[in-house]
Write an enzyme that holds these catalytic residues in place. Structure first.
Site, PDB file in Angstrom:
ATOM      1  N   CYS A  37      -5.204   9.519  -3.292  1.00  0.00           N
ATOM      2  CA  CYS A  37      -4.447   8.636  -2.389  1.00  0.00           C
ATOM      3  C   CYS A  37      -3.003   8.468  -2.843  1.00  0.00           C
ATOM      4  CB  CYS A  37      -5.076   7.244  -2.338  1.00  0.00           C
ATOM      5  SG  CYS A  37      -6.758   7.197  -1.761  1.00  0.00           S
ATOM      6  N   ARG A  70      -9.946   5.684  10.786  1.00  0.00           N
ATOM      7  CA  ARG A  70      -8.490   5.614  10.845  1.00  0.00           C
ATOM      8  C   ARG A  70      -7.926   6.654  11.817  1.00  0.00           C
ATOM      9  NH1 ARG A  70      -6.467   2.778   6.342  1.00  0.00           N
ATOM     10  NH2 ARG A  70      -8.008   1.219   5.775  1.00  0.00           N
ATOM     11  N   ASP A  78       0.813  -1.230   0.000  1.00  0.00           N
ATOM     12  CA  ASP A  78       0.000   0.000   0.000  1.00  0.00           C
ATOM     13  C   ASP A  78       0.842   1.274   0.000  1.00  0.00           C
ATOM     14  OD1 ASP A  78      -2.667  -0.859  -0.161  1.00  0.00           O
ATOM     15  OD2 ASP A  78      -2.851  -1.149   2.007  1.00  0.00           O
ATOM     16  N   ARG A 106       0.537  -1.703   7.575  1.00  0.00           N
ATOM     17  CA  ARG A 106       1.088  -0.494   6.943  1.00  0.00           C
ATOM     18  C   ARG A 106       2.100   0.234   7.837  1.00  0.00           C
ATOM     19  NH1 ARG A 106      -2.799   3.295   3.515  1.00  0.00           N
ATOM     20  NH2 ARG A 106      -0.741   3.719   2.645  1.00  0.00           N
ATOM     21  N   HIS A 161     -11.453   7.043   4.697  1.00  0.00           N
ATOM     22  CA  HIS A 161     -10.564   8.207   4.811  1.00  0.00           C
ATOM     23  C   HIS A 161     -11.343   9.431   4.331  1.00  0.00           C
ATOM     24  CE1 HIS A 161      -6.475   5.898   4.441  1.00  0.00           C
ATOM     25  NE2 HIS A 161      -6.597   6.359   5.671  1.00  0.00           N
TER      26      HIS A 161
HETATM   27  N1  ARG Z   1      -5.366   0.031   1.129  1.00  0.00           N
HETATM   28  C1  ARG Z   1      -5.095   1.320   1.679  1.00  0.00           C
HETATM   29  C2  ARG Z   1      -5.652   1.402   3.085  1.00  0.00           C
HETATM   30  O1  ARG Z   1      -6.694   0.861   3.307  1.00  0.00           O
HETATM   31  C3  ARG Z   1      -5.685   2.380   0.800  1.00  0.00           C
HETATM   32  C4  ARG Z   1      -5.311   3.761   1.228  1.00  0.00           C
HETATM   33  C5  ARG Z   1      -5.926   4.819   0.370  1.00  0.00           C
HETATM   34  N2  ARG Z   1      -5.436   6.087   0.696  1.00  0.00           N
HETATM   35  C6  ARG Z   1      -6.172   7.199   0.883  1.00  0.00           C
HETATM   36  N3  ARG Z   1      -5.552   8.321   1.045  1.00  0.00           N
HETATM   37  N4  ARG Z   1      -7.479   7.152   0.948  1.00  0.00           N
HETATM   38  O2  ARG Z   1      -5.085   2.003   3.966  1.00  0.00           O
END
Ligand code: ARG
Length: 272
Positions: free
Chosen positions: A259, A136, A66, A91, A165
């Site tokens: 992203c 998040r 990612d 991550r 997000h």
């Molecule tokens: N697979 C990543 C996650 O879930 C995707 C992140 C996408 N980034 C964003 N800025 N929305 O964290």
């Protein structure tokens, strides 16, 4: 409408894959065309260059699929870079890689005290910082953002796990205008958005479901997923020039153009 020339940080999706599921878009059993992902990303980079923006690159790290989503690498305003802390262990190792890049690039560094996924959840809109929470970035990190950057931070409560997000539910078009999906926000946050941005563009669920709100605007040109046709039409009506891109493979991880793009704002370049 004036376009501002911008500086971006991007990360080539050399090691991109969907190996785990940390959002509802990710299906580790589904097919991903890794070569196509790279070509689509290269096209996005080319679009930015053709618009006169500068793209800097961070080296991708094996085992961090990612890492292509550079927006989650930090928040960079006025020469200050706040590093990130990811919610998910998958991550976690991206954070020091991005931090090292900011340090080498000469930004004033700040370390997060709570979960903070960078520009994925923190968007500068004129004179305020809109900060997402709910999935998040921790609410507690919003106070730190305000302290570090000296912008009033407005908390945005996200309520739909598909729009986990802030940058999947809202896009900043210029200093005065945003586009967003109202139902991705709590009733209170919707009321705040109506108060702050009475002229905002309201996106449809169909637009948001192709990550149409995960767009990058320079104040005049808006780069967004080409599948978001309703949103594109509304933005054209408002006078924006639309550049559609196809990031179908990266969308399988829940990511779109924004992203993949971290805005780097040196001192004195704090406007959208
Ligand atoms: N697979 C990543 C996650 O879930 C995707 C992140 C996408 N980034 C964003 N800025 N929305 O964290």
């Amino acid at each position: 409408m004036d376009a501002t020339s911008q500086r971006f940080l991007m990360c080539r999706p050399t090691y991109f894959a969907v190996d785990y599921a940390i959002n509802p878009w990710m299906d580790p059993t589904g097919p991903v065309d890794a070569d196509l992902a790279i070509r689509q990303w290269e096209r996005l980079r080319q679009v930015y260059r053709e618009l006169g923006h500068t793209v800097e690159e961070i080296n991708p790290v094996p085992g961090l699929p990612d890492m292509v989503f550079a927006a989650n690498g930090g928040t960079v305003i006025d020469g200050k870079a706040m590093a990130v802390q990811f919610r998910d262990p998958q991550r976690a190792d991206e954070a020091p890689a991005y931090r090292a890049w900011f340090e080498a690039a000469g930004f004033e560094l700040y370390d997060p005290k709570h979960v903070n996924e960078g520009e994925g959840d923190v968007l500068l809109a004129g004179d305020v910082l809109l900060a997402g929470t709910g999935f998040r970035t921790a609410h507690a990190s919003h106070a730190q953002l305000q302290e570090v950057f000296g912008y009033p931070v407005i908390t945005m409560q996200l309520v739909d796990p598909r729009f986990y997000h802030l940058d999947t539910a809202l896009t900043v078009l210029d200093e005065h205008t945003v586009a967003y999906l109202p139902e991705a926000f709590s009733p209170g946050s919707q009321a705040v958005l109506r108060r702050l941005f009475p002229d905002a563009v309201h996106a449809t669920l169909a637009d948001a479901e192709v990550l149409g709100l995960n767009a990058v605007s320079d104040g005049r040109h808006v780069v967004l997923p080409e599948q978001a046709t309703d949103l594109a039409a509304k933005l054209r009506d408002r006078g924006y020039e639309i550049i559609g891109v196809d990031l179908s493979e990266l969308r399988k991880a829940g990511g779109g153009p924004k992203c993949c793009t971290l805005r780097l704002r040196r001192q004195g370049e704090a406007d959208n």
